[in-house]
Design a protein around this motif. Structure first.
Motif, short mmCIF file in Angstrom:
data_model
loop_
_atom_site.label_atom_id
_atom_site.label_comp_id
_atom_site.label_asym_id
_atom_site.label_seq_id
_atom_site.Cartn_x
_atom_site.Cartn_y
_atom_site.Cartn_z
N ASN A 7 56.65 0.43 32.90
CA ASN A 7 56.20 1.35 33.96
C ASN A 7 55.08 2.27 33.47
O ASN A 7 55.07 3.47 33.77
CB ASN A 7 57.36 2.19 34.50
N ASN A 8 54.18 1.73 32.70
CA ASN A 8 53.04 2.48 32.15
C ASN A 8 53.46 3.60 31.20
O ASN A 8 52.68 4.51 30.93
CB ASN A 8 52.14 3.03 33.25
N HIS A 9 54.69 3.57 30.70
CA HIS A 9 55.14 4.53 29.69
C HIS A 9 55.26 3.81 28.36
O HIS A 9 55.92 2.78 28.26
CB HIS A 9 56.51 5.13 30.07
N TYR A 70 65.78 0.72 30.39
CA TYR A 70 65.49 0.02 31.64
C TYR A 70 66.13 0.74 32.83
O TYR A 70 65.50 0.91 33.88
CB TYR A 70 65.97 -1.43 31.54
N GLU A 73 64.02 3.82 33.49
CA GLU A 73 62.69 3.51 34.03
C GLU A 73 62.74 2.94 35.44
O GLU A 73 61.78 3.06 36.19
CB GLU A 73 61.94 2.56 33.09
N MET A 74 63.84 2.32 35.81
CA MET A 74 63.98 1.77 37.16
C MET A 74 64.52 2.80 38.15
O MET A 74 64.74 2.52 39.32
CB MET A 74 64.88 0.54 37.15
#
Length: 105
Positions: A7-9, A70, A73-74
């Motif tokens: 996620n662009n992190h 995960y 981030e989701m």
């Protein structure tokens, strides 16, 4: 040190002494646990794995911590801590079985 992006992190995976992880874990949770193989720091995008572990245990622990990552981030940030631990353990242990079945066909 390893890195990955989700996620662009950008996340960092590092090995640290197990005693250091245990001390941080007990402070964060208020527990008096006797072991801690890994920690995930969501806001800092860091995963720490106990460096004393054998390679197989490091891999299983990393799978567990990556599952925490995960979930975070989701956007599943409000999962009960104990339930999340069960999910992470489940994913970490079933991963190899699933991949073996898939590769065997």
């Amino acid at each position: 040190m390893r890195t990955f992006t989700i996620n662009n992190h950008k996340w960092v995976i590092e090995e640290k002494p197990g005693e250091e992880l245990l001390e941080i874990y007990n402070k964060r949770t208020g527990n008096n646990s006797y072991m801690c193989n890994g920690l995930t720091f969501y806001k800092d995008h860091k995963i720490w794995i106990a460096k004393e572990l054998c390679d197989d245990e490091k891999e299983r622990t990393l799978k567990h911590e990556l599952t925490h990552c995960y979930i975070w981030e989701m956007g599943f940030c409000n999962v009960d801590f104990n339930y999340e631990e069960v999910i992470c353990d489940f994913v970490a242990t079933i991963h190899d079985f699933i991949n073996e079945v898939i590769k065997s066909e």
